[in-house]
Write an enzyme that holds these catalytic residues in place. Structure first.
Site, PDB file in Angstrom:
ATOM      1  CB  SER A  94      49.202  30.524  19.023  1.00  0.00           C
ATOM      2  OG  SER A  94      49.480  31.138  17.778  1.00  0.00           O
ATOM      3  CG  ASN A 123      42.145  33.589   8.576  1.00  0.00           C
ATOM      4  OD1 ASN A 123      42.865  33.882   9.521  1.00  0.00           O
ATOM      5  ND2 ASN A 123      41.127  34.339   8.175  1.00  0.00           N
ATOM      6  CB  THR A 180      28.117 -11.284  30.698  1.00  0.00           C
ATOM      7  OG1 THR A 180      27.402 -12.224  31.493  1.00  0.00           O
ATOM      8  CG2 THR A 180      28.595 -11.964  29.427  1.00  0.00           C
ATOM      9  CG  HIS A 181      25.805  -8.708  33.764  1.00  0.00           C
ATOM     10  ND1 HIS A 181      24.999  -7.615  33.585  1.00  0.00           N
ATOM     11  CD2 HIS A 181      25.439  -9.603  32.801  1.00  0.00           C
ATOM     12  CE1 HIS A 181      24.156  -7.832  32.576  1.00  0.00           C
ATOM     13  NE2 HIS A 181      24.416  -9.037  32.082  1.00  0.00           N
ATOM     14  CB  SER A 234      53.122   0.077  48.836  1.00  0.00           C
ATOM     15  OG  SER A 234      52.892   0.775  50.044  1.00  0.00           O
ATOM     16  CE  LYS A 240      48.704  -3.040  47.260  1.00  0.00           C
ATOM     17  NZ  LYS A 240      48.126  -1.757  47.675  1.00  0.00           N
ATOM     18  CD  GLU A 297      46.352   1.659  39.939  1.00  0.00           C
ATOM     19  OE1 GLU A 297      45.912   2.479  40.753  1.00  0.00           O
ATOM     20  OE2 GLU A 297      47.232   0.831  40.224  1.00  0.00           O
ATOM     21  CE1 TYR A 344      41.690  31.019  12.565  1.00  0.00           C
ATOM     22  CE2 TYR A 344      41.381  33.307  13.208  1.00  0.00           C
ATOM     23  CZ  TYR A 344      41.981  32.080  13.405  1.00  0.00           C
ATOM     24  OH  TYR A 344      42.844  31.893  14.445  1.00  0.00           O
ATOM     25  CD  GLN A 403      45.958  31.262  18.940  1.00  0.00           C
ATOM     26  OE1 GLN A 403      46.192  31.965  17.984  1.00  0.00           O
ATOM     27  NE2 GLN A 403      46.147  31.672  20.178  1.00  0.00           N
ATOM     28  CE  LYS A 414      47.305  26.708  16.340  1.00  0.00           C
ATOM     29  NZ  LYS A 414      46.048  26.704  15.552  1.00  0.00           N
TER      30      LYS A 414
HETATM   31  N1  ARG Z   1      47.459  31.539  15.574  1.00  0.00           N
HETATM   32  C1  ARG Z   1      46.304  31.530  14.744  1.00  0.00           C
HETATM   33  C2  ARG Z   1      45.550  30.181  14.901  1.00  0.00           C
HETATM   34  O1  ARG Z   1      46.112  29.308  15.428  1.00  0.00           O
HETATM   35  C3  ARG Z   1      46.713  31.691  13.308  1.00  0.00           C
HETATM   36  C4  ARG Z   1      45.674  32.322  12.459  1.00  0.00           C
HETATM   37  C5  ARG Z   1      45.494  33.719  12.852  1.00  0.00           C
HETATM   38  N2  ARG Z   1      44.577  34.388  12.014  1.00  0.00           N
HETATM   39  C6  ARG Z   1      43.977  35.499  12.410  1.00  0.00           C
HETATM   40  N3  ARG Z   1      43.174  36.063  11.573  1.00  0.00           N
HETATM   41  N4  ARG Z   1      44.165  36.001  13.596  1.00  0.00           N
HETATM   42  O2  ARG Z   1      44.407  30.040  14.545  1.00  0.00           O
END
Ligand code: ARG
Length: 467
Positions: A26, A113, A158-159, A280, A286, A293, A320, A325, A328
């Site tokens: 990651s 974790n 409305t509508h 355009s 245009k 949009e 966990y 992951q 993010k």
């Molecule tokens: N990159 C992991 C995440 O975003 C970090 C935690 C990893 N923990 C593990 N036991 N593999 O969740």
């Protein structure tokens, strides 16, 4: 022999497959949590010092190395790089490169974790404010446009059919009301992130004497998580953040849709500034509302992030799991798109011109029918009966291609004897808006009051932040 660059190499005979390692890494995106990871690590080094796990000198050395790592990252944009699995492994490697064995002691009693949960909580606690600032800018732009609209009247729909006359400012403030709720929703998501997870270990808690309250305070949290198992996989604060993002996008998208319709040739209630329109490549006449949009379009992906995330969460066993992951990238993408959309929309709104001649012209005619019924009710006719009488008048006028303003006092009386000679005075869009009585109505005095209240709210948020 396992490749020693991995945090868990001791357990394995062989190095991981490169492609699988890359797949589950990651670092490419969680490097964004670098600062928060260092912040958490500094606090953890201090906590280990206070717990007697590290000597005061060891704790001090780790902290000064962490600060040096942070400084290097700030001065060299290419610094946060390497073969590491994630940002936590990167910081640890940097520490070990500087301190040798002492660097290996920082992870005592701590798991990635809880570290990743902490980092994301710290990140959101500092980032959410930028979204709130963006919303304040949009609300303020709506107030500016409402001010310049003055007491201009337009039809409310409305509508998507003309319903009743309202102030243009009332329509703009309707959108501001939704954005104020979004602002509060972000505040709630920020509150939810306000729980310090360290001390949870991998799942069962830590066996060192960590003062979690002091640690929470040191990191700017008001509370500590309640349960180590829950803490390992609780991402409700992420769900709330994504929900706040998705709903904000629903609201900007609806504002965008209103503006796309109202700036079209068919309506012409507002004019878009050239600076926020696109032409355009083929049709010279245009003037397209592309930014609006795009805002409408981007709402789809942000809503998708929320639904995708809830689907990811719903099947997870407790504790966990690596699935987490996935939080993010969607958080980063959502916040980026919300911020860009809100800011672009604010620029469009700030440069809108109200075409009051068009809005006023569209606010006469049949949309005054409810006011005619109210006139009769005020003269003792029951509402249902009044509705029927006015329905008959409307039917006749539509057939003749006329509206209420064409009726003479005698013609009015012909429909019902309760109509007096003064009826024409009551059946205008101005009289209609002025007849509204409730605080949330389009009565010009109430709109003026609520515009002032929204402006004051924006100023208060801005002042509170700089205090
Ligand atoms: N990159 C992991 C995440 O975003 C970090 C935690 C990893 N923990 C593990 N036991 N593999 O969740």
């Amino acid at each position: 022999m396992a490749d020693k660059r991995h945090l868990w190499s001791g357990r394995f005979d062989s190095a991981p497959d490169e492609e699988v390692f890359q797949f589950q890494s990651s670092f490419e995106f969680d490097r964004r949590l670098f600062d928060d990871d260092v912040t958490g690590s500094l606090a953890w080094a201090e906590a280990l010092g206070s717990a007697g796990v590290l000597s005061a000198e060891e704790s001090r050395q780790i902290c000064s190395a962490l600060n040096a790592i942070r400084e290097e990252a700030h001065s060299d944009p290419t610094f946060i790089e390497g073969p590491d699995e994630d940002v936590h492994a990167f910081v640890e490697r940097q520490l070990i490169e500087r301190l040798g064995d002492l660097g290996r002691r920082l992870h005592t009693g701590r798991s990635r974790n809880e570290q990743v949960s902490l980092d994301l909580r710290l990140y959101l606690r500092r980032q959410i404010v930028h979204l709130q600032v963006g919303l304040e800018g949009l609300i303020s732009a709506l107030c500016g446009c409402a001010t310049s609209a003055g007491e201009a009247i337009m039809p409310a729909y409305t509508h998507l059919r003309r319903a009743q006359p309202v102030l243009v400012a009332h329509v703009l403030l309707a959108h501001a009301a939704a954005f104020q709720r979004d602002w509060v929703r972000f505040e709630t998501a920020r509150d939810e992130a306000d729980a310090m997870p360290l001390g949870s270990g991998a799942v069962a808690g830590t066996s060192y004497e960590i003062d979690t309250q002091a640690l929470a305070q040191n990191l700017g949290f008001t509370r500590v998580v309640k349960n180590s198992i829950d803490a390992a996989s609780d991402r409700d604060f992420v769900s709330s953040m994504l929900h706040a993002c998705a709903l904000t996008m629903v609201h900007v998208s609806r504002l965008a849709e209103d503006l796309i319709i109202f700036t079209s040739e068919e309506f012409g209630y507002f004019e878009l500034s050239d600076s926020v329109s696109t032409g355009s490549s083929l049709m010279p006449q245009k003037k397209n509302p592309d930014p609006l949009e795009l805002v409408r379009g981007k709402s789809g992906r942000v809503i998708g992030h929320l639904t995708g995330w809830l689907t990811t969460m719903k099947g997870l066993p407790s504790g966990y799991n690596k699935d987490l992951q996935e939080d993010k990238e969607i958080v980063f993408d959502s916040e980026r798109n919300v911020l860009n959309s809100v800011r672009a929309t604010a620029l469009v709104v700030a440069s809108l011109v109200v075409c009051s001649r068009r809005t006023e012209a569209a606010s006469t005619g049949m949309l005054l029918a409810t006011d005619v019924a109210d006139y009769l009710v005020n003269r003792g006719v029951s509402f249902r009966r009044a509705h029927e009488i006015v329905g008959g008048i409307v039917r006749d006028l539509v057939a003749k291609g006329k509206d209420f303003s064409s009726l003479s006092p005698e013609e009015w009386k012909g429909y019902d004897t309760s109509f007096a000679g003064d009826v024409g005075e009551y059946i205008t869009s101005r009289a209609s808006v002025e007849s509204r009585k409730t605080p949330q109505s389009t009565n010009p005095a109430e709109v003026k009051r609520s515009l002032a209240a929204v402006e004051l709210w924006v100023q208060t948020q801005r002042r509170r932040r700089t205090e």
